[in-house]
Design a protein around this motif. Structure first.
Motif, PDB file in Angstrom:
ATOM      1  N   ALA A 359      15.408  -9.871 -16.984  1.00  0.00           N
ATOM      2  CA  ALA A 359      15.232  -9.424 -15.601  1.00  0.00           C
ATOM      3  C   ALA A 359      15.026  -7.912 -15.534  1.00  0.00           C
ATOM      4  O   ALA A 359      14.206  -7.407 -14.741  1.00  0.00           O
ATOM      5  N   TYR A 360      15.741  -7.186 -16.389  1.00  0.00           N
ATOM      6  CA  TYR A 360      15.630  -5.726 -16.399  1.00  0.00           C
ATOM      7  C   TYR A 360      14.217  -5.271 -16.760  1.00  0.00           C
ATOM      8  O   TYR A 360      13.631  -4.432 -16.061  1.00  0.00           O
ATOM      9  N   ILE A 361      13.651  -5.836 -17.832  1.00  0.00           N
ATOM     10  CA  ILE A 361      12.331  -5.348 -18.237  1.00  0.00           C
ATOM     11  C   ILE A 361      11.251  -5.788 -17.248  1.00  0.00           C
ATOM     12  O   ILE A 361      10.269  -5.057 -17.024  1.00  0.00           O
ATOM     13  N   LEU A 362      11.419  -6.960 -16.624  1.00  0.00           N
ATOM     14  CA  LEU A 362      10.460  -7.376 -15.599  1.00  0.00           C
ATOM     15  C   LEU A 362      10.508  -6.449 -14.390  1.00  0.00           C
ATOM     16  O   LEU A 362       9.467  -6.130 -13.793  1.00  0.00           O
ATOM     17  N   GLU A 363      11.707  -6.004 -14.016  1.00  0.00           N
ATOM     18  CA  GLU A 363      11.855  -5.066 -12.898  1.00  0.00           C
ATOM     19  C   GLU A 363      11.103  -3.756 -13.166  1.00  0.00           C
ATOM     20  O   GLU A 363      10.613  -3.100 -12.246  1.00  0.00           O
TER      21      GLU A 363
END
Length: 418
Positions: A359-363
């Motif tokens: 989720a962090y890298i997609l954000e």
């Protein structure tokens, strides 16, 4: 009576009787400019046709083996060869099935290199028997015309040649074709690991010579060093200086200029930037050089704040991926990587990916992440993170390069903190 030009001879004129002389062309060590060998090349006075087509006509006339045997006999008997230079002679693999050719070669071949030309297919098993027969007589083995015809990787692996000769068609492309350059660079490294040397044929321009030298190709041949001649010629001082200048620069200077940016040059520049860093901001510019090496779209440096158990971004705003800080309690995989000092990759498209990290890298607008801990003096002090927009996994080569970057960063941080 003066012989007619070969093109005008009557039908009764036998190809094997064509007037033939042997010239030699120097093969030069590019780091020193010295002649390490010569290639014997057949010439047919009175003909303007390419030599290859005349040999093909002889084979079509049924006398190809006799003509090849005559060329070999004359070449092997050339007098006056410098003691420090070998002589390379060309043989088409199909000719080894002919008694005339094997008789010509059934001598002490110490100091000679037999170049197998690749215009016609011969089964690899048959070539391996031929190679063993030649080596039993003291010859070294070369594969000619690599990059064309049948001189493929399988043949190189099977025959373990002492010399690999790049065809002129490849050398011409090197200054402008990055794909060709990458392929040749890989071949040079492969050859070095197998104990073989690479020779670039057909070098005709200064730019070709400089690129060949920068690719670390050890040997060169072509008009830049001299045309084929009836005597044992040496290359011009100018060509020697051009060839050795690249090597001299590598010995005496930092790699601030290069015709192209290969992996070694970029690693040297990276080391220079880290060693010249005087403050934290300088470190970021050094680290940014890793993006090209790893085919990454972004890189982030973070330092570990043990008091808050956070990773704090130290990159300036111009190329910061996330900025701020990440609480490690929220990112168990990052915490594990720091604790174990192991590299970790995360692909956002992987259904088994750790959800918080994905989720962090997609954000941040990315789909692939490689994290490498930064350790110094036995302690983990931060993280080096590389991001890609596409969800492609990181190769072993990229992981190793990232570790090299992390080691450079660790040493620099340690120096600056002291």
């Amino acid at each position: 009576m003066t012989a007619l030009p070969l093109e005008d001879h009557s039908p009764g004129w036998r190809s094997a009787d064509w007037p033939l002389v042997v010239h030699v062309q120097p093969i030069v060590a590019l780091t020193t400019g010295t002649v390490t060998g010569y290639e014997a090349l057949a010439r047919f006075p009175g003909s303007s046709a390419p030599v290859y087509t005349l040999f093909e006509k002889a084979w079509a006339d049924g006398v190809g083996p006799q003509l090849e045997a005559r060329a070999l006999t004359q070449a092997l008997a050339l007098p006056g060869r410098p003691a420090t230079a070998y002589l390379a002679v060309n043989v088409s693999p199909r000719a080894f099935a002919e008694a005339a050719v094997t008789r010509a070669l059934d001598i002490d071949l110490t100091g000679f290199v037999v170049e197998l030309t690749e215009a016609h297919y011969v089964p690899t098993a048959e070539l391996k028997r031929t190679a063993a027969w030649l080596r039993d007589r003291g010859a070294r083995l070369a594969i000619d015309d690599v990059g064309t015809g049948y001189a493929g990787l399988e043949r190189i692996i099977s025959l373990s040649p002492d010399l690999i000769k790049l065809d002129r068609s490849l050398v011409i492309q090197l200054p402008d074709d990055q794909v060709c350059r990458a392929m040749v660079e890989s071949l040079v490294r492969f050859a070095a690991r197998c104990g073989a040397k690479v020779c670039a044929e057909g070098i005709e321009t200064t730019e070709q010579l400089q690129v060949v030298a920068e690719l670390d190709i050890p040997l060169g041949q072509g008009f830049m060093f001299g045309r084929a001649a009836p005597t044992w010629t040496t290359p011009s001082r100018r060509s020697v200086d051009i060839a050795s200048a690249v090597h001299l620069k590598a010995l005496n200077a930092t790699p601030q200029q290069s015709l192209f940016l290969d992996e070694y040059v970029l690693l040297e520049r990276l080391a220079d930037r880290f060693s010249e860093a005087d403050e934290l901001e300088d470190v970021h510019y050094a680290v940014s050089g890793l993006t090209g090496l790893l085919q990454a779209d972004q890189v982030l440096v973070s330092l570990l704040d043990e008091s808050t158990d956070e990773l704090v971004s130290v990159s300036h705003e111009a190329w910061s991926v996330a900025g701020g800080a990440r609480r490690l309690a929220d990112f168990p995989l990052t915490r594990w990587s720091l604790d174990t000092r192991r590299a970790v990759q995360v692909l956002a498209t992987d259904p088994n990916a750790e959800p918080h990290e994905a989720a962090y890298i997609l954000e941040q607008g990315f789909a692939s992440l490689l994290m490498v801990p930064v350790t110094t003096n036995g302690a983990t002090v931060g993280m080096l993170a590389f991001f890609r927009v596409n969800a492609s996994p990181w190769s072993l080569r990229h992981i190793r390069l990232a570790r090299i970057g992390a080691s450079q960063l660790a040493a620099t941080l340690d120096r600056l903190q002291r």
